[in-house]
Design a protein around this motif. Structure first.
Motif, short mmCIF file in Angstrom:
data_model
loop_
_atom_site.label_atom_id
_atom_site.label_comp_id
_atom_site.label_asym_id
_atom_site.label_seq_id
_atom_site.Cartn_x
_atom_site.Cartn_y
_atom_site.Cartn_z
N SER B 25 0.61 -1.18 0.02
CA SER B 25 0.05 0.09 0.05
C SER B 25 0.73 1.43 -0.15
O SER B 25 1.80 1.28 0.66
CB SER B 25 -0.90 0.10 1.19
OG SER B 25 -1.75 -1.21 1.26
N ALA B 26 0.45 2.30 -0.63
CA ALA B 26 1.41 3.71 -0.82
C ALA B 26 0.36 4.41 -1.49
O ALA B 26 -0.57 3.93 -2.33
CB ALA B 26 2.54 3.54 -1.53
N ALA B 27 0.70 5.73 -1.15
CA ALA B 27 0.15 6.89 -1.90
C ALA B 27 1.26 7.97 -2.37
O ALA B 27 2.11 8.25 -1.64
CB ALA B 27 -0.91 7.75 -0.88
N PHE B 28 0.95 8.27 -3.66
CA PHE B 28 1.98 9.18 -4.33
C PHE B 28 1.36 10.47 -4.71
O PHE B 28 0.63 10.57 -5.39
CB PHE B 28 2.52 8.45 -5.59
CG PHE B 28 3.16 7.29 -5.33
CD1 PHE B 28 4.41 6.94 -4.68
CD2 PHE B 28 2.47 5.81 -5.46
CE1 PHE B 28 5.11 5.78 -4.52
CE2 PHE B 28 2.95 4.67 -5.42
CZ PHE B 28 4.23 4.66 -4.63
N ALA B 29 1.76 11.53 -3.78
CA ALA B 29 1.03 12.47 -3.80
C ALA B 29 1.69 13.46 -4.99
O ALA B 29 2.70 13.29 -5.55
CB ALA B 29 1.41 13.51 -2.60
N ALA B 35 10.69 7.75 -4.53
CA ALA B 35 11.65 6.69 -4.88
C ALA B 35 10.92 5.32 -4.43
O ALA B 35 10.44 5.36 -3.40
CB ALA B 35 12.85 6.96 -4.40
N ILE B 36 10.97 4.27 -5.26
CA ILE B 36 10.80 2.84 -4.70
C ILE B 36 12.27 2.08 -4.83
O ILE B 36 12.90 2.20 -5.83
CB ILE B 36 9.72 2.26 -5.71
CG1 ILE B 36 8.45 2.97 -5.77
CG2 ILE B 36 9.56 0.82 -5.38
CD1 ILE B 36 7.50 2.68 -6.71
N THR B 209 9.66 11.14 -1.03
CA THR B 209 9.14 9.92 -0.11
C THR B 209 10.01 8.84 -0.93
O THR B 209 10.40 8.85 -1.82
CB THR B 209 7.86 9.66 -0.34
OG1 THR B 209 7.27 9.22 -1.58
CG2 THR B 209 6.81 11.03 0.25
N VAL B 210 10.14 7.83 0.14
CA VAL B 210 10.81 6.27 -0.17
C VAL B 210 9.99 5.45 0.12
O VAL B 210 9.44 5.21 1.32
CB VAL B 210 12.19 6.45 0.38
CG1 VAL B 210 12.79 5.08 0.00
CG2 VAL B 210 13.16 7.59 0.01
#
Lengths: 371, 218
Positions: B25-29, B35-36, B209-210
């Motif tokens: 789960s993740a949110a990319f604003a 970064a992943i 964010t990472v």
């Protein structure tokens, strides 16, 4: 815009894969050209055959009395009238016995010209006037050839002696389309038959179509039955009896199956080319899919590419075949090459469908080597 | 800041193979660079292709530009990709026989003409330092040049979501700096987001964010 860009993409791809594009174009050219040439050549040959079969020489029947010693030897006038009235008979001409009308000694050479009395039993007269006027009973006209041979000055002062009577020559004629007796007429003098002619030495029939020859001959033999079959002979062109065979062997059915074979082989090769094309550009297609192409866009681009290439090839092939055919006999119907080019292009579109489907339904993620 | 991409409890496997991703789960604003990272084989690139709608998750949901995508059809996903997603592949993936400009034009949706984007394309090529190569065949570009062209191809249509797979893997420092500069500039604009899969800890450190993925235990 979307369609224009799809076309541009297809053409761009065709340019980049030149060998495949040339193969697709060449196959279409050979297919369309081959079909146009086969059909055109066959049509020309069929037309030539039909022209030949419809010529008066093929449609003529000559009925000849075997002897002409007495009046009883002649073909009876009543039977001849009935024969002339048969269905399928367009023209009928009766001739009297051949008489030697004139002989002349020209520089130690004895010249002899035939003389006939003729009756128009049906249709056009057996001659076509080329000078002077139509003869009445007791007058004659001469073929140009006979006039030359006898040094006659027609129609001013010419006359001929028949059975010790002088017959004035009032015109010249030619006699086209009388079949076996055309040559005979070409060197003769002739007079119209008196209305009381009791019989004829020769009767020439021109029938409507070659296929009528045999039926008219059958009817003629029935009508002359009482006269005796050994007392007359019938001449006709053997090709008339073989009309159906000649048409069948003129190649139409063979051409049809060959044309279908060319189309089928062409379609298979086009399909193979489109398939190879789809396989070779798998990665390119996967990239486009990643960039947002839908399946229908991928499919459309491939089909358009095939349609354009086969269209160009088919047009060139049909044009080349038309040019080749135009050097032969007979006019070319332009609708034929146009239809062939269109049909081959359509086949190109259908042939591209499997390749297009392969391209559209491939998994782009797998091809782009998702780890 | 609203999330342009939201993934919830995503699981994925290739065919009958073991799970590559489980419960991610993740949110990319918007306005950020994300970064992943993670060890090889943990499913970083797979997650990128899932977000790019090239793969379908086995479980969970993915929302892109406010649209739920899990149940959408292939055509809908392709059009969403064309409108909102830009891809920069690890190996640039240019067509070697096409020129730089032709390759860039291919990134535009079919309904948009390159003619209307020409000035913008020239400016972007200038920005990444390859403007003089615009008419050169892609086969004659170096790895760094090709990656810069691929970046322009992805950015020209102005996608809300820019997905980048190992952008500097094969580049020299100069090229890497140019590419990353352009990426970060693009991702930090309002209405945009940039998601970068990378092994490079320096890129991860610079990102806003990472997301760290771990190998799925079997």
């Amino acid at each position: 815009m979307t369609v224009l860009r799809l076309v541009a993409l297809a053409l761009g791809h065709a340019r980049r894969r030149m060998i495949l594009s040339l193969a697709a174009t060449l196959v279409a050219a050979v297919a369309a050209g081959g079909v146009v040439y086969l059909i055109g050549d066959s049509t020309q040959r069929s037309n030539e055959l039909l022209t030949t079969l419809n010529s008066p020489s093929v449609r003529s029947i000559t009925i000849r009395a075997n002897t002409d010693t007495t009046a009883a030897d002649l073909l009876p006038a009543r039977a001849v009238t009935n024969i002339a009235g048969l269905e399928g008979v367009d023209r009928a001409v009766g001739l009297s016995r051949v008489q030697s009308a004139t002989t002349a000694r020209l520089r130690d050479t004895q010249v002899s010209v035939g003389y006939f009395v003729t009756a128009t039993l049906k249709g056009e007269p057996p001659y076509r006037l080329t000078g002077g006027r139509a003869p009445r009973t007791g007058e004659a006209i001469t073929s140009s050839s006979a006039a030359t041979r006898l040094r006659l000055s027609v129609p001013t002062s010419a006359e001929t002696r028949v059975d010790d009577e002088l017959v004035p020559i009032v015109g010249t004629f030619d006699a086209p389309g009388l079949g076996a007796i055309t040559d005979l007429f070409d060197a003769s003098l002739l007079s119209p038959a008196p209305s009381n002619a009791s019989g004829f030495f020769v009767v020439v029939l021109i029938v409507h179509a070659p296929a009528d020859v045999i039926s008219v001959i059958d009817a003629t033999e029935r009508l002359l039955g009482e006269f005796g079959s050994n007392r007359y002979s019938v001449e006709y062109d053997a090709r008339a009896a073989e009309v159906e065979t000649l048409v069948a062997t003129s190649g139409r059915s063979g051409v049809r199956s060959t044309a279908i074979a060319i189309m089928v082989i062409g379609a298979l090769v086009e399909a193979a080319v489109a398939f190879v094309n789809a396989v070779l550009q798998r990665r390119e297609i996967a990239r486009r899919r990643a960039l947002g192409f839908t399946r229908s866009m991928v499919f459309g681009a491939l089909v358009i590419e095939s349609a354009v290439l086969t269209g160009i090839g088919a047009t060139l092939g049909a044009f080349a075949a038309t040019v080749t055919l135009s050097t032969g006999a007979g006019a070319i119907d332009l609708a034929q090459p146009l239809a062939a080019a269109g049909f081959v292009s359509l086949i190109g579109v259908f042939a591209a469908l499997p390749g297009g489907a392969l391209a559209a339904f491939q998994d782009p993620a797998r091809i782009l080597r998702v780890p | 800041m609203s999330a342009l991409v939201a993934i919830d409890d995503v699981g994925f496997r290739y065919g009958r193979a073991p799970l590559v991703l489980r419960g991610v789960s993740a949110a990319f604003a918007e306005g950020q660079v994300h970064a992943i990272t993670g060890p090889s084989g943990c499913g970083k690139s797979t997650l990128l292709y899932l977000i790019g709608l090239m793969l379908r998750p086995e479980t969970g949901s993915i929302e892109v530009a406010g649209q739920a995508t899990v149940r959408s059809g292939d055509r809908e996903r392709a059009l969403l990709r064309a409108a909102h997603i830009g891809f920069v592949f690890q190996d640039a993936l240019l067509e070697p026989s096409m020129t730089v400009l032709e390759n860039i034009a291919e990134g535009l949706p079919l309904s948009r003409s390159m003619r209307r984007h020409r000035t913008e394309a020239d400016s972007m090529l200038e920005r990444v330092g390859v403007s003089e190569l615009r008419n050169r065949k892609a086969s004659r570009l170096s790895g760094g040049q090709a990656q810069r062209v691929a970046l322009v191809r992805a950015m020209l249509k102005g996608p809300a979501v820019l997905l980048v797979d190992e952008p500097t893997g094969n580049l020299d420092d100069t090229s890497a700096a140019v590419v990353l500069g352009a990426l970060f500039e693009y991702g930090r604009q309002p209405g945009h987001t940039c998601i970068v899969v990378t092994h490079d800890e320096r890129i991860a450190a610079s990102a806003d964010t990472v997301t760290r993925l771990a190998l799925v235990s079997v």
